[in-house]
Each structure stands twice: as structure tokens, then as C-alpha cells.
Motif scaffolding. Sequence first.
Motif, PDB file in Angstrom:
ATOM      1  N   ARG A  37      41.729  50.020  28.352  1.00  0.00           N
ATOM      2  CA  ARG A  37      42.428  51.297  28.318  1.00  0.00           C
ATOM      3  C   ARG A  37      43.296  51.545  29.541  1.00  0.00           C
ATOM      4  N   VAL A  38      42.968  50.896  30.649  1.00  0.00           N
ATOM      5  CA  VAL A  38      43.795  51.061  31.848  1.00  0.00           C
ATOM      6  C   VAL A  38      45.237  50.634  31.573  1.00  0.00           C
ATOM      7  N   ASP A  75      45.885  54.791  42.268  1.00  0.00           N
ATOM      8  CA  ASP A  75      45.299  56.039  41.782  1.00  0.00           C
ATOM      9  C   ASP A  75      44.917  55.925  40.310  1.00  0.00           C
ATOM     10  N   VAL A  76      45.772  55.292  39.503  1.00  0.00           N
ATOM     11  CA  VAL A  76      45.480  55.102  38.082  1.00  0.00           C
ATOM     12  C   VAL A  76      44.345  54.099  37.900  1.00  0.00           C
ATOM     13  N   ILE A  77      44.410  52.985  38.618  1.00  0.00           N
ATOM     14  CA  ILE A  77      43.389  51.955  38.489  1.00  0.00           C
ATOM     15  C   ILE A  77      42.003  52.512  38.770  1.00  0.00           C
ATOM     16  N   ARG A  78      41.893  53.338  39.793  1.00  0.00           N
ATOM     17  CA  ARG A  78      40.589  53.840  40.234  1.00  0.00           C
ATOM     18  C   ARG A  78      39.946  54.807  39.233  1.00  0.00           C
ATOM     19  N   ARG A  79      40.684  55.243  38.247  1.00  0.00           N
ATOM     20  CA  ARG A  79      40.120  56.131  37.220  1.00  0.00           C
ATOM     21  C   ARG A  79      39.321  55.370  36.168  1.00  0.00           C
ATOM     22  N   HIS A  80      39.394  54.048  36.209  1.00  0.00           N
ATOM     23  CA  HIS A  80      38.782  53.234  35.166  1.00  0.00           C
ATOM     24  C   HIS A  80      37.637  52.400  35.726  1.00  0.00           C
ATOM     25  N   GLU A  81      36.739  52.006  34.815  1.00  0.00           N
ATOM     26  CA  GLU A  81      35.590  51.191  35.198  1.00  0.00           C
ATOM     27  C   GLU A  81      35.942  49.713  35.067  1.00  0.00           C
ATOM     28  N   PHE A  82      35.667  48.961  36.109  1.00  0.00           N
ATOM     29  CA  PHE A  82      35.842  47.511  36.089  1.00  0.00           C
ATOM     30  C   PHE A  82      35.114  46.946  37.296  1.00  0.00           C
ATOM     31  N   LYS A  83      34.906  45.641  37.278  1.00  0.00           N
ATOM     32  CA  LYS A  83      34.286  44.936  38.391  1.00  0.00           C
ATOM     33  C   LYS A  83      35.231  43.842  38.877  1.00  0.00           C
ATOM     34  N   VAL A  84      35.276  43.674  40.178  1.00  0.00           N
ATOM     35  CA  VAL A  84      36.177  42.698  40.792  1.00  0.00           C
ATOM     36  C   VAL A  84      35.362  41.585  41.439  1.00  0.00           C
ATOM     37  N   GLN A  85      35.827  40.355  41.258  1.00  0.00           N
ATOM     38  CA  GLN A  85      35.199  39.201  41.899  1.00  0.00           C
ATOM     39  C   GLN A  85      36.281  38.437  42.674  1.00  0.00           C
ATOM     40  N   ALA A  86      35.936  37.988  43.858  1.00  0.00           N
ATOM     41  CA  ALA A  86      36.903  37.254  44.676  1.00  0.00           C
ATOM     42  C   ALA A  86      36.229  36.069  45.345  1.00  0.00           C
ATOM     43  N   THR A  87      36.873  34.922  45.259  1.00  0.00           N
ATOM     44  CA  THR A  87      36.451  33.736  46.000  1.00  0.00           C
ATOM     45  C   THR A  87      37.528  33.433  47.029  1.00  0.00           C
ATOM     46  N   ILE A  88      37.107  33.356  48.279  1.00  0.00           N
ATOM     47  CA  ILE A  88      38.028  33.163  49.389  1.00  0.00           C
ATOM     48  C   ILE A  88      37.978  31.696  49.812  1.00  0.00           C
ATOM     49  N   MET A  89      39.104  31.029  49.821  1.00  0.00           N
ATOM     50  CA  MET A  89      39.167  29.615  50.176  1.00  0.00           C
ATOM     51  C   MET A  89      40.053  29.459  51.417  1.00  0.00           C
ATOM     52  N   GLU A  90      39.437  29.183  52.552  1.00  0.00           N
ATOM     53  CA  GLU A  90      40.198  28.937  53.775  1.00  0.00           C
ATOM     54  C   GLU A  90      40.790  27.536  53.675  1.00  0.00           C
ATOM     55  N   CYS A 173      46.953  44.770  32.408  1.00  0.00           N
ATOM     56  CA  CYS A 173      45.638  44.438  32.964  1.00  0.00           C
ATOM     57  C   CYS A 173      45.741  43.269  33.947  1.00  0.00           C
ATOM     58  N   LEU A 174      46.677  42.365  33.726  1.00  0.00           N
ATOM     59  CA  LEU A 174      46.928  41.316  34.707  1.00  0.00           C
ATOM     60  C   LEU A 174      47.476  41.911  36.002  1.00  0.00           C
ATOM     61  N   GLN A 175      48.194  43.009  35.883  1.00  0.00           N
ATOM     62  CA  GLN A 175      48.711  43.679  37.067  1.00  0.00           C
ATOM     63  C   GLN A 175      47.588  44.335  37.857  1.00  0.00           C
ATOM     64  N   VAL A 176      46.516  44.734  37.187  1.00  0.00           N
ATOM     65  CA  VAL A 176      45.322  45.213  37.898  1.00  0.00           C
ATOM     66  C   VAL A 176      44.740  44.078  38.736  1.00  0.00           C
ATOM     67  N   ALA A 177      44.625  42.893  38.140  1.00  0.00           N
ATOM     68  CA  ALA A 177      44.114  41.740  38.880  1.00  0.00           C
ATOM     69  C   ALA A 177      45.027  41.395  40.049  1.00  0.00           C
ATOM     70  N   ASP A 178      46.328  41.491  39.841  1.00  0.00           N
ATOM     71  CA  ASP A 178      47.291  41.233  40.912  1.00  0.00           C
ATOM     72  C   ASP A 178      47.080  42.195  42.074  1.00  0.00           C
ATOM     73  N   ASP A 197      39.920  49.217  50.761  1.00  0.00           N
ATOM     74  CA  ASP A 197      38.954  50.314  50.734  1.00  0.00           C
ATOM     75  C   ASP A 197      39.023  51.109  49.435  1.00  0.00           C
ATOM     76  N   LEU A 198      40.175  51.104  48.790  1.00  0.00           N
ATOM     77  CA  LEU A 198      40.336  51.846  47.538  1.00  0.00           C
ATOM     78  C   LEU A 198      39.585  51.205  46.381  1.00  0.00           C
ATOM     79  N   ILE A 199      39.345  49.899  46.473  1.00  0.00           N
ATOM     80  CA  ILE A 199      38.667  49.197  45.376  1.00  0.00           C
ATOM     81  C   ILE A 199      37.321  48.604  45.801  1.00  0.00           C
ATOM     82  N   SER A 200      36.911  48.848  47.031  1.00  0.00           N
ATOM     83  CA  SER A 200      35.710  48.186  47.560  1.00  0.00           C
ATOM     84  C   SER A 200      34.463  48.503  46.737  1.00  0.00           C
TER      85      SER A 200
END
Length: 218
Positions: A37-38, A75-90, A173-178, A197-200
Motif C-alpha cells: 500500500r505504500v 514522512d510517507v514511508i514511516r506511515r507504513h509497516e515494514f522491516k528493513v535488513q542490511a548487510t554491510i560489506m567493507e 516499493c523499490l524506491q522505499v528500498a532505495d 534515525d527516521l527508519i531505525s
Amino acid sequence: MPDKFVFADEAGCFTFNRDQNVSRFFVLCTVVMNDCRVATDLLELRRRLAWDGAELGEYFHATTDKQDVRNAVFDVIRRHEFKVQATIMEKSKAQPQVKETKPTFYQYGYFYHFKFGVSRLLGPASETLVTTASLGTRKEKVAFEGAVSDVMRQTNGSRQWKADFMPCHSDPCLQVADYCAWAIQRKWERDDTRSYDLISDRISYEYDLWARGTTHYY
């Protein structure tokens, strides 16, 4: 129809040196949603911003969007429920065989990302559509699908999933991931946490893949 939606994007460049404007980290990022819905709200935001005369690109893209546009998108993204995963590769810690080709690098990173970051959010009988921003070559797509397939098979063979590839502008929704990938990269590259901090509170997994590594290959 799927009951889980995973949208994947990445931040950073595939360049392995310490030249100026070369990223230190490569960030793999996924966003897991129960619905999309986002996307409707982001399209509505786009129309409103266009009507208000905001300076816009062809689609929402965190790297190039103006700050007032970023603020509105977050502001729009934060109104919706989702979970974020990140893998950091140095990147400097990547062994030569891992970075030999871009598909190899993708497959290595995404295997661990889906195994430890994403699969635990999917139910044993989930039907999952995994959508990623279009990868450059057929080999990169095969590497992505292979990494996800291995994880799905190892963690729960009964899960059903499909992979889809499309340009980032084709699906909001790909733009949310971006946006999430960009915010996380800013934290790691520049110690800038303003957007992070907005998505933490949505981040369920953030892992430095080679944190214990001590060897730098460049």
C-alpha cells in the motif's frame, strides 16, 4: 498471490580501490512488507509535489532528490509497516575470489543476507515475491536468484518464492528500498544518521559481514 513482498536494492559502487568518490562499503538492503500500500501513497505524493512545483527527477531516488523531497518521502514511508535488513560489506576486506566478478560478489553477499536477515521473517509456508532493481547482466540476475534459491532451500524447502527484476522507477516499493539503502549507507560512509534515525525502528537486521576481518586487500 504472495503473502510476503521483499524489495531489494543496494548502495555503493563496484570499485575496489581507495580513490576519491569510491565507496568504502557496499550495502545490500531489503525491505519486507505484508502489502504494497505504500506504493499508492508514494504515487499520490509524487502528484502532489508535481502540482506544488517541487523539483523532481523521473522517480524518487534518494541520492539525487532534493532534501525537501526526501523529507516528504520519508514522512510517507514511516506511515507504513515494514522491516528493513542490511548487510554491510567493507570492500577492502573482500578476498580476491569473492570480488573476482560482480555476480560472484552479489551471490556471496546475498546468500548470507537472505539466510540470516530475511528468511527468519518468512513463515514456513509463505509465498514470497522477491523484487530487485534491475541488475546489469544476465549473470548478475542468475547469481541473485541462485543465492536466494539456496537460502530458501536450506532454511525451509516448502517455501514458495519467485524473483522479479524491474527498473527502480517502475515500482514505488523499490524506491522505499532505495531510500533505506541510502540512509544506511550514509550512516556507515559518513557517520550521518539524520535519515537513518527516521527508519531505525524498522531495521530488523544490520550486520557488518566482515567485522571480524583484519586483512585489507587494498
